[in-house]
Design a protein around this motif. Structure first.
Motif, mmCIF file in Angstrom:
data_model
loop_
_atom_site.group_PDB
_atom_site.id
_atom_site.type_symbol
_atom_site.label_atom_id
_atom_site.label_comp_id
_atom_site.label_asym_id
_atom_site.label_seq_id
_atom_site.Cartn_x
_atom_site.Cartn_y
_atom_site.Cartn_z
ATOM 1 N N PHE A 107 0.836 -1.195 0.000
ATOM 2 C CA PHE A 107 0.000 0.000 0.000
ATOM 3 C C PHE A 107 0.877 1.253 0.000
ATOM 4 O O PHE A 107 1.669 1.462 0.925
ATOM 5 C CB PHE A 107 -0.908 0.015 1.233
ATOM 6 C CG PHE A 107 -1.823 -1.167 1.333
ATOM 7 C CD1 PHE A 107 -2.622 -1.543 0.264
ATOM 8 C CD2 PHE A 107 -1.882 -1.907 2.496
ATOM 9 C CE1 PHE A 107 -3.479 -2.631 0.354
ATOM 10 C CE2 PHE A 107 -2.736 -2.993 2.608
ATOM 11 C CZ PHE A 107 -3.533 -3.359 1.524
ATOM 12 N N ASP A 113 -4.745 2.973 -2.432
ATOM 13 C CA ASP A 113 -4.500 1.528 -2.427
ATOM 14 C C ASP A 113 -5.195 0.838 -1.248
ATOM 15 O O ASP A 113 -5.905 -0.156 -1.416
ATOM 16 C CB ASP A 113 -2.996 1.245 -2.345
ATOM 17 C CG ASP A 113 -2.222 1.789 -3.521
ATOM 18 O OD1 ASP A 113 -2.866 2.187 -4.518
ATOM 19 O OD2 ASP A 113 -0.985 1.831 -3.452
ATOM 20 N N PHE A 114 -4.973 1.364 -0.051
ATOM 21 C CA PHE A 114 -5.508 0.747 1.162
ATOM 22 C C PHE A 114 -7.028 0.796 1.186
ATOM 23 O O PHE A 114 -7.688 -0.204 1.496
ATOM 24 C CB PHE A 114 -4.928 1.450 2.393
ATOM 25 C CG PHE A 114 -5.472 0.934 3.688
ATOM 26 C CD1 PHE A 114 -5.059 -0.288 4.200
ATOM 27 C CD2 PHE A 114 -6.409 1.666 4.409
ATOM 28 C CE1 PHE A 114 -5.572 -0.772 5.400
ATOM 29 C CE2 PHE A 114 -6.916 1.197 5.611
ATOM 30 C CZ PHE A 114 -6.498 -0.026 6.108
ATOM 31 N N TRP A 117 -8.629 -1.546 -1.358
ATOM 32 C CA TRP A 117 -8.516 -2.930 -0.899
ATOM 33 C C TRP A 117 -9.562 -3.234 0.166
ATOM 34 O O TRP A 117 -10.210 -4.284 0.153
ATOM 35 C CB TRP A 117 -7.114 -3.172 -0.353
ATOM 36 C CG TRP A 117 -6.916 -4.513 0.272
ATOM 37 C CD1 TRP A 117 -6.864 -4.811 1.601
ATOM 38 C CD2 TRP A 117 -6.741 -5.753 -0.410
ATOM 39 N NE1 TRP A 117 -6.669 -6.158 1.801
ATOM 40 C CE2 TRP A 117 -6.593 -6.769 0.578
ATOM 41 C CE3 TRP A 117 -6.700 -6.123 -1.751
ATOM 42 C CZ2 TRP A 117 -6.399 -8.099 0.263
ATOM 43 C CZ3 TRP A 117 -6.505 -7.466 -2.066
ATOM 44 C CH2 TRP A 117 -6.363 -8.433 -1.079
ATOM 45 N N TYR A 125 -3.514 -2.508 -9.181
ATOM 46 C CA TYR A 125 -2.326 -1.807 -8.691
ATOM 47 C C TYR A 125 -1.580 -1.081 -9.804
ATOM 48 O O TYR A 125 -0.659 -0.304 -9.532
ATOM 49 C CB TYR A 125 -1.373 -2.799 -8.001
ATOM 50 C CG TYR A 125 -0.914 -3.923 -8.912
ATOM 51 C CD1 TYR A 125 0.171 -3.760 -9.763
ATOM 52 C CD2 TYR A 125 -1.587 -5.134 -8.938
ATOM 53 C CE1 TYR A 125 0.591 -4.787 -10.602
ATOM 54 C CE2 TYR A 125 -1.193 -6.162 -9.770
ATOM 55 C CZ TYR A 125 -0.097 -5.988 -10.606
ATOM 56 O OH TYR A 125 0.296 -6.987 -11.452
ATOM 57 N N SER A 310 5.177 1.898 5.296
ATOM 58 C CA SER A 310 3.827 1.429 5.011
ATOM 59 C C SER A 310 3.680 -0.010 5.484
ATOM 60 O O SER A 310 4.522 -0.522 6.241
ATOM 61 C CB SER A 310 3.528 1.545 3.507
ATOM 62 O OG SER A 310 2.162 1.268 3.248
ATOM 63 N N GLN A 313 -0.432 -6.242 2.300
ATOM 64 C CA GLN A 313 -1.766 -6.810 2.486
ATOM 65 C C GLN A 313 -1.848 -7.774 3.663
ATOM 66 O O GLN A 313 -2.939 -8.056 4.166
ATOM 67 C CB GLN A 313 -2.210 -7.504 1.198
ATOM 68 C CG GLN A 313 -2.492 -6.531 0.070
ATOM 69 C CD GLN A 313 -2.816 -7.209 -1.248
ATOM 70 O OE1 GLN A 313 -2.919 -6.566 -2.276
ATOM 71 N NE2 GLN A 313 -2.973 -8.515 -1.238
#
Length: 363
Positions: A107, A113-114, A117, A125, A310, A313
């Motif tokens: 992420f 991104d986060f 998800w 991505y 960061s 996943q």
């Protein structure tokens, strides 16, 4: 009562734009519903606006070079709109998806991104997928149609400009005819060299910066908008906030009105019209006939080659570096996007006003 689910890929009520596609997919496109018939429009006219938004115009933006050859698939016959849905398509020709292979399970801080998800359980991505600023290409394409109709029907003109780049204010002494003559959309040609030096140093450092983009619409008729839930200023704010990386929107004096007195802020009137325009051309959610002024704040670009902390996943802490071609300041080429969103909102409100008040306007 059953509530239908919506995915909110459409914008507007009577002039409605639905976009589709991802940054690194085969194509992006949009469908425009509600465009009046008999408007002369060509791919070349749309492409002129797309060229203003395009990456690779200078060393200060992403070096992704897209042809942006727009195809009109429907809704236009013999060079004029037919009143039926207009479908536009642009193929992606210069995507480099391999640049993002390292972050497929990571992420990027500051990106969607986060949140993507967490919402969908899956994300594209490659360049951010749907959250990429590549999607705004279709807004500019649709906006080209809207702004031509507004100019033709009402003489409405829309002008955007870069008002601030990082700490540098750029519109103290504007020369509007120079806005499109430099890669920054800066209205003060004497500041271009300073902006160039600032961006060169920023790019070498690997960091990024934010910007403020202003837009003004002139010759807007009074009476557009609704007093409560269809406020013109609320719709403009919603439109601007829908642009990638936007974190703030002001109408007229905006937050500066906090320090103003009521006697200063109120726009007094005489027989010749208003004496000031702190309200930004909108009173009680309805246009006043004055210039409509909107200011939009863009956050610094989050894609950096500087290492950042960061998680992935699996929740593992990582250090991440974003590769690829990115704008060190997304606001540099945001002016055509902001202009397009202004045009789309005004087009929609003009048609809504005609539907509700058309007969009264004739009296």
């Amino acid at each position: 009562m059953r509530k239908e689910a919506v995915s909110d890929n459409s914008f507007g009520r009577l002039f409605r734009v639905t976009t589709f596609g991802e940054s690194h997919g085969p194509a992006i496109g949009c469908v425009i519903d509600g465009c009046p018939p008999l408007l002369e429009i060509s791919p070349e006219e749309i492409r002129l606006q797309l060229e203003r938004r395009a990456t690779g115009r200078s060393r200060h933006t992403s070096q992704r070079h897209e042809a942006d050859d727009v195809e009109i698939l429907s809704g236009v016959f013999e060079g004029r709109t037919t009143g039926t849905p207009i479908a536009l398509l642009i193929k992606n020709t210069d995507a480099r998806s391999k640049d993002y292979s390292d972050i497929r399970t990571q992420f990027r801080p500051g990106h969607a991104d986060f949140t993507y998800w967490k919402k969908y359980g899956i994300r594209d991505y490659r360049g951010g997928g749907r959250s990429s600023a590549r999607e705004t290409t279709m807004r500019v394409a649709a906006g080209a149609i809207a702004r031509k109709w507004l100019q033709q029907e009402f003489g409405i003109s829309i002008q955007g400009w870069l008002a601030q780049l990082g700490p540098i204010l750029t519109d103290a002494h504007p020369q509007w005819h120079t806005v499109d003559e430099n890669p920054f959309f800066c209205p003060e040609p004497g500041l271009v060299a300073e902006l160039e030096s600032f961006m060169d140093a920023l790019r070498k450092s690997g960091d990024s910066v934010g910007a403020r983009v202003n837009v003004v619409a002139k010759n807007v008729p009074a009476g557009l908008g609704e007093p409560i839930y269809g406020k013109l200023d609320a719709d403009l704010c919603s439109a601007m906030m829908s642009i990638n990386a936007v974190k703030g929107v002001e109408i007229g004096a905006g937050f500066a009105s906090v320090t103003q007195s009521g006697s200063e802020h109120r726009d007094e009137m005489r027989s010749g019209g208003f004496l000031s325009n702190h309200a930004g051309g909108i009173l009680g959610g309805i246009s006043s006939g004055q210039d409509i002024l909107v200011s939009t704040a863009f956050k610094p670009t989050s894609s950096l080659r500087l290492p950042g902390r960061s998680v992935d996943q699996d929740g593992q802490e990582i250090e991440i570096v974003t590769k690829g071609r990115h704008d060190p300041c997304v606001g540099i080429r945001a002016t055509p996007i902001v202009e397009a969103m202004m045009a789309l909102v005004l087009m929609d409100h003009v048609l809504r006003d005609r539907a509700q008040m058309g007969q009264l306007r004739k009296l």
